[in-house]
Structures are given as C-alpha cells and as structure tokens.
Scaffold this active site. Structure first.
Site, PDB file in Angstrom:
ATOM      1  N   ASP A   1       4.293   1.014   4.112  1.00 59.58           N
ATOM      2  CA  ASP A   1       4.131  -0.393   3.742  1.00 59.58           C
ATOM      3  C   ASP A   1       5.323  -0.894   2.931  1.00 59.58           C
ATOM      4  O   ASP A   1       6.125  -0.124   2.440  1.00 59.58           O
ATOM      5  CB  ASP A   1       2.879  -0.557   2.863  1.00 59.58           C
ATOM      6  CG  ASP A   1       1.617  -0.575   3.704  1.00 59.58           C
ATOM      7  OD1 ASP A   1       1.716  -0.711   4.924  1.00 59.58           O
ATOM      8  OD2 ASP A   1       0.535  -0.459   3.107  1.00 59.58           O
TER       9      ASP A   1
ATOM     10  N   LYS B   1       3.096  -5.241   5.329  1.00 59.89           N
ATOM     11  CA  LYS B   1       2.378  -6.503   5.474  1.00 59.89           C
ATOM     12  C   LYS B   1       2.614  -7.336   4.230  1.00 59.89           C
ATOM     13  O   LYS B   1       2.549  -6.858   3.131  1.00 59.89           O
ATOM     14  CB  LYS B   1       0.873  -6.256   5.606  1.00 59.89           C
ATOM     15  CG  LYS B   1       0.476  -5.731   6.950  1.00 59.89           C
ATOM     16  CD  LYS B   1      -1.015  -5.572   7.024  1.00 59.89           C
ATOM     17  CE  LYS B   1      -1.479  -4.566   6.005  1.00 59.89           C
ATOM     18  NZ  LYS B   1      -2.915  -4.470   5.880  1.00 59.89           N
TER      19      LYS B   1
ATOM     20  N   GLY C   1       1.341   1.748  -0.994  1.00 55.71           N
ATOM     21  CA  GLY C   1       1.588   1.616  -2.424  1.00 55.71           C
ATOM     22  C   GLY C   1       0.310   1.908  -3.203  1.00 55.71           C
ATOM     23  O   GLY C   1      -0.796   1.705  -2.699  1.00 55.71           O
ATOM     24  N   GLY C   2       0.452   2.390  -4.434  1.00 56.01           N
ATOM     25  CA  GLY C   2      -0.710   2.597  -5.301  1.00 56.01           C
ATOM     26  C   GLY C   2      -1.666   3.629  -4.745  1.00 56.01           C
ATOM     27  O   GLY C   2      -1.254   4.716  -4.332  1.00 56.01           O
TER      28      GLY C   2
ATOM     29  N   MET D   1      -2.527  -9.323  -6.000  1.00 52.03           N
ATOM     30  CA  MET D   1      -2.284 -10.332  -4.951  1.00 52.03           C
ATOM     31  C   MET D   1      -2.756 -11.723  -5.376  1.00 52.03           C
ATOM     32  O   MET D   1      -3.341 -12.459  -4.576  1.00 52.03           O
ATOM     33  CB  MET D   1      -3.002  -9.918  -3.643  1.00 52.03           C
ATOM     34  CG  MET D   1      -2.437  -8.650  -3.056  1.00 52.03           C
ATOM     35  SD  MET D   1      -3.270  -8.135  -1.546  1.00 52.03           S
ATOM     36  CE  MET D   1      -4.743  -7.373  -2.215  1.00 52.03           C
TER      37      MET D   1
HETATM   38  N1  SAH Z   1      -3.184  -0.075  -3.071  1.00 53.43           N
HETATM   39  C1  SAH Z   1      -2.368  -0.764  -4.052  1.00 53.43           C
HETATM   40  C2  SAH Z   1      -2.621  -2.255  -4.047  1.00 53.43           C
HETATM   41  C3  SAH Z   1      -2.297  -2.944  -2.735  1.00 53.43           C
HETATM   42  S1  SAH Z   1      -2.420  -4.675  -2.830  1.00 53.43           S
HETATM   43  C4  SAH Z   1      -2.588  -0.154  -5.429  1.00 53.43           C
HETATM   44  O1  SAH Z   1      -3.520   0.626  -5.622  1.00 53.43           O
HETATM   45  O2  SAH Z   1      -1.779  -0.439  -6.317  1.00 53.43           O
HETATM   46  C5  SAH Z   1      -0.776  -5.137  -3.257  1.00 53.43           C
HETATM   47  C6  SAH Z   1      -0.753  -5.673  -4.672  1.00 53.43           C
HETATM   48  O3  SAH Z   1      -0.672  -4.617  -5.611  1.00 53.43           O
HETATM   49  C7  SAH Z   1       0.461  -6.535  -4.980  1.00 53.43           C
HETATM   50  O4  SAH Z   1       0.317  -7.851  -4.500  1.00 53.43           O
HETATM   51  C8  SAH Z   1       0.451  -6.492  -6.497  1.00 53.43           C
HETATM   52  O5  SAH Z   1      -0.590  -7.307  -7.003  1.00 53.43           O
HETATM   53  C9  SAH Z   1       0.041  -5.047  -6.746  1.00 53.43           C
HETATM   54  N2  SAH Z   1       1.204  -4.148  -6.959  1.00 53.43           N
HETATM   55  C10 SAH Z   1       1.469  -3.021  -6.294  1.00 53.43           C
HETATM   56  N3  SAH Z   1       2.566  -2.399  -6.806  1.00 53.43           N
HETATM   57  C11 SAH Z   1       2.991  -3.167  -7.839  1.00 53.43           C
HETATM   58  C12 SAH Z   1       4.053  -3.064  -8.781  1.00 53.43           C
HETATM   59  N4  SAH Z   1       4.899  -2.043  -8.774  1.00 53.43           N
HETATM   60  N5  SAH Z   1       4.183  -4.050  -9.708  1.00 53.43           N
HETATM   61  C13 SAH Z   1       3.310  -5.088  -9.728  1.00 53.43           C
HETATM   62  N6  SAH Z   1       2.299  -5.228  -8.865  1.00 53.43           N
HETATM   63  C14 SAH Z   1       2.122  -4.279  -7.935  1.00 53.43           C
END
Ligand code: SAH
Length: 246
Positions: free
Chosen positions: A35, A57, A88-89, A171
């Site tokens: 992603d 996306k 991410g995350g 988001m």
């Molecule tokens: N699965 C991810 C979230 C996906 S939704 C998690 O657990 O972190 C994507 C949103 O995550 C972004 O729009 C933002 O709100 C947040 N996000 C992810 N990485 C970020 C970062 N390094 N700094 C700030 N916001 C982040």
C-alpha cells in the site's frame, strides 16, 4: 513449494517498528503487494529479487479496487509464490485486511496474519501523547473519518462526547470540520485539547496542538492533509510536557 500469503502490518513507517516475524518473512518473499503507506525503508528490507506490486489506495482516487487486489493475491499464490501483502500499521485496523483474509481463505490459500503497530496508538505516542493516562482518560476509541460508501460516517456525536475517553480519528483530515462541529454540538467543550499528527520517519513530522474548535481552521491554514492522525481529548494537553523526540 505451495503458494502462501502473509497478511502483514508494517507499522507506522519506521523500520525499527517492524516485527521480527515480518523482517524474516520479507527476506524470503517472492512477491510483495503493498500500500501507499508502506515506507520505502521497509520495502528495502525485502530481497532485491522480490517482485513489488503497488496497489496503494488513496481515499479519493482508488488506484486498484479491493476486488482487483484480492484477485492479484489469489492469482500470485495460486502460481505458487510466497506473497507478502504489506499494509501500513496493523492489517486489521481500517486496512480491509479482514476482507482480504476472508477471500483468500475462501479460495483455499494458506495464510498467516502478522500484526503490526497501529498508527492510531504509535503516532500519538511519538508526539508525547499517551492514549490513556490515569485520571485523564480511561479508554481510547479509534474511528475512521471517512468511508467509501457515505463519506463521513453517521456518528452518534452525543455518545462520543459522553465517552470521556480519548477519541482517535484516522482518515479524517478532509472531514474534520464536520466531525469537530458534530462533537461540539454533541456536548463536547470547544476548548477540548486536540492534535493533528503525522509521524513515520524522523523529518516527516507534523505535530500541531490546538482545540477541537480551532482544529479545522488550522488544517486549512497550514494545508495539512492525509496521512494524519487526529486526537481529541484531555491527554493531548500532556504533549508539551511529554515531548521526548527531537
Ligand atoms: N492500518 C493502518 C491504518 C490504515 S488507514 C494502521 O493501523 O495504522 C490510513 C490512515 O492511517 C491514514 O489516513 C492516517 O490517518 C493513518 N496513518 C497511517 N500511518 C500514519 C503515519 N505515519 N502518520 C500519520 N497518520 C498515519
């Protein structure tokens, strides 16, 4: 060898926050489907030969539909490849990881889920904001500020304002005005400390502390867009005292 998919979270961007399990799996991955929020430093942890497929996306312009992504994963695994689906995350926090897992399992693909450190907790942490703190917040709640179907979710703002815990929005930058106004109309004090934060690798930081009332204007004035985490709650007031980074 039989194809397999690892559905993995890469954390908020810092390679130091990748799990040992993911680091190990990346070394032997043959295909990486990733992603937009996966940092280049983390992608570089994979072997040079691994085929990298970007399916990032955005909330506004979807580069690949969820259906297409699921098809890519299934096809690559059926060809026998070792596939890492990198998000991410954490993969199950607003990452549609659950949907991908459901499709993969229904297609008979062997899967493993690798949890990641979610930005919902880690990004505030980097900014000196603990999501819970004795006497200030006994709970935290994570919301998405955007849904593909209806835009701003149909929030029960009165209930949210009454929770008394830390409200964390992902988001949410493009809908912040409606959300902040909704919370104030729902009974939250307009001076409630609020933060907009971005943090991955050092140097890519955003840390603005304001109030729920002033947050939308600040986003506009400073042109802060995604990705960002918005935190609303008393714990935000700890940020200056608890700054530990930089
Ligand atoms: N699965 C991810 C979230 C996906 S939704 C998690 O657990 O972190 C994507 C949103 O995550 C972004 O729009 C933002 O709100 C947040 N996000 C992810 N990485 C970020 C970062 N390094 N700094 C700030 N916001 C982040």
């Amino acid at each position: 060898m039989k194809g397999r998919v690892w559905l993995a979270g890469s954390g908020p961007g810092d390679p130091g926050l990748v799990t040992l399990r993911l680091a190990e799996v990346l070394k032997s991955a043959e295909v990486i489907v990733y992603d937009r929020l996966v940092s280049p430093e983390i992608l570089a942890m994979a072997g040079e030969k691994a085929r990298r497929i970007f399916v990032g996306k955005r909330t506004d312009s979807h580069e690949k539909s969820q259906q297409e992504i699921n098809e890519i994963l299934i096809e690559e695994a059926q060809k026998g490849y070792q596939v890492v689906r990198l998000k991410g995350g954490d993969p199950f926090v607003f990452g549609r990881g659950g949907e991908e897992l459901a499709d993969l399992l229904a297609s008979g693909i062997p899967c493993e889920v690798i949890p990641g450190i979610t930005s919902a907790i880690a990004v505030p942490e980097y900014a000196g904001i603990p999501v819970t703190f004795r006497q200030l917040s006994r709970s935290f709640h994570v919301f998405t500020g955007h849904t593909a179907e209806v835009g701003v979710p149909d929030f029960d703002y009165e209930a949210m304002a009454r929770l008394g815990g830390t409200l964390i929005f992902l988001m949410a930058t493009s809908n912040a005005e409606e959300i902040c106004q909704g919370l104030i109309n729902g009974g939250m004090k307009p001076e409630m400390p609020s933060a907009v934060l971005r943090s991955a690798l050092p140097g890519d930081e955003v840390r603005r502390i304001t109030t729920v009332q002033d947050l939308p204007a600040l986003l506009l004035r400073e042109q802060i867009g995604a990705p960002a985490v918005i935190v609303i709650g008393e714990v935000v007031s700890l940020s200056s005292e608890l700054t530990w980074r930089n």
